[in-house]
Write an enzyme that holds these catalytic residues in place. Structure first.
Site, PDB file in Angstrom:
ATOM      1  N   SER A 166       1.044  -1.142   0.037  1.00 24.47           N
ATOM      2  CA  SER A 166      -0.023  -0.095  -0.004  1.00 24.47           C
ATOM      3  C   SER A 166       0.819   1.274   0.105  1.00 24.47           C
ATOM      4  O   SER A 166       1.938   1.270   0.623  1.00 24.47           O
ATOM      5  CB  SER A 166      -0.936   0.152   1.334  1.00 24.47           C
ATOM      6  OG  SER A 166      -1.666   1.271   1.442  1.00 24.47           O
ATOM      7  N   TYR A 223      -1.037  -0.392  10.262  1.00 25.23           N
ATOM      8  CA  TYR A 223      -1.295  -0.892   8.878  1.00 25.23           C
ATOM      9  C   TYR A 223       0.087  -0.540   8.267  1.00 25.23           C
ATOM     10  O   TYR A 223       0.451  -1.284   7.336  1.00 25.23           O
ATOM     11  CB  TYR A 223      -2.740  -0.376   8.254  1.00 25.23           C
ATOM     12  CG  TYR A 223      -2.850  -0.675   6.897  1.00 25.23           C
ATOM     13  CD1 TYR A 223      -3.468  -1.873   6.622  1.00 25.23           C
ATOM     14  CD2 TYR A 223      -2.708   0.363   5.569  1.00 25.23           C
ATOM     15  CE1 TYR A 223      -3.774  -2.259   5.200  1.00 25.23           C
ATOM     16  CE2 TYR A 223      -2.951  -0.158   4.569  1.00 25.23           C
ATOM     17  CZ  TYR A 223      -3.548  -1.325   4.420  1.00 25.23           C
ATOM     18  OH  TYR A 223      -3.881  -1.596   2.956  1.00 25.23           O
TER      19      TYR A 223
END
Length: 252
Positions: A144, A157
């Site tokens: 990501s 995350y």
């Protein structure tokens, strides 16, 4: 793209979004695709849609955080199609309750680690031996832009996504001489079903305003990059982290 016809690959997290678009693109290029998803019905629906248009695909349930489930999807590919040539490890999630470092419970970190790091580790352990038997293959991981974005509103995350980059470089360095390539895709803001469901229109508008492009990403944009890395056209790309984000982050 070159060299995908007849190849065998797995798409983990292929029931919706980026994974589903990738499975469809790979099948269009002639690959035999095994689609795994925690929602097994979703995976089977995508596989059925591929078969209905003349492609070859199988859908099964996959809990990517469990070693036996990872072993089972690899076994499915080998038993159904004769081997394994690439694995797109595309699992992500666990963002609920993931706030700043002083407001992120330990169980949130553990869940993020399981989904965003452990699953890719287990996928690699299951897939690599079968690729080595074929004389090589490609591991392609979804990370990501959050891994390098430095956002103040998330901590677990981005941390756990960063670990994927180290994993890919390890695999590339260790097994490159044996024909295995390992690369990472970092998507920007991609308008998947989940994004459309959970993000407000205002957030999406701000996302577009921040990108030096005329639109935000579509799942097919990421699918194209993954398919290239799985193909013979991507044969000399190894150990790289690609940011496919419309220019939202411009990185070497």
């Amino acid at each position: 793209m070159k060299g995908l016809k007849g190849k065998v690959g797995i798409v983990a997290g292929g029931g919706r979004g980026i994974g589903a678009a990738t499975a469809r693109r790979l099948a269009e290029e002639g690959a035999h695709v095994v689609i795994g998803d925690l929602m097994g019905d979703w995976a089977r629906e995508v596989a059925e849609s591929i078969r209905s248009t003349g492609g070859t695909a199988t859908g099964i349930e996959l809990d990517g955080t469990k070693a036996d489930s990872q072993a089972a999807i690899v076994a499915c590919a080998v038993e159904t199609y004769g081997g394994l040539d690439f694995y797109h490890s595309n699992l992500a999630g666990g963002t609920g309750g993931d706030n700043d470092i002083l407001d992120c419970p330990e169980d949130v970190l553990d869940l993020s680690f399981a989904i965003n790091t452990k699953s890719h580790f287990l996928a690699t352990q299951a897939a690599l031996p079968k690729m080595l038997e074929r004389g090589g293959g490609a591991m392609i991981y979804t990370s990501s832009g959050a891994a390098s974005g430095g956002a103040p509103w998330q901590v677990a995350y981005p941390m756990t996504k960063n670990a994927i980059h180290a994993l890919a470089r390890h695999v590339a360095a260790k097994f490159g001489k044996k024909g295995v390539r390992a690369n990472v895709i970092c998507p920007g803001l991609v308008l998947t079903e989940a994004v459309r469901q959970h993000l407000t229109d205002e957030y999406v508008e701000r996302g577009l305003a921040a990108v030096p492009h005329v639109r935000l990403g579509q799942p097919e944009d990421i699918a194209a990059a993954v398919t290239f890395l799985a193909s013979d056209d991507g044969a000399w790309v190894n150990g790289q982290v690609w940011h496919v984000n419309g220019g939202a982050q411009m990185r070497d």
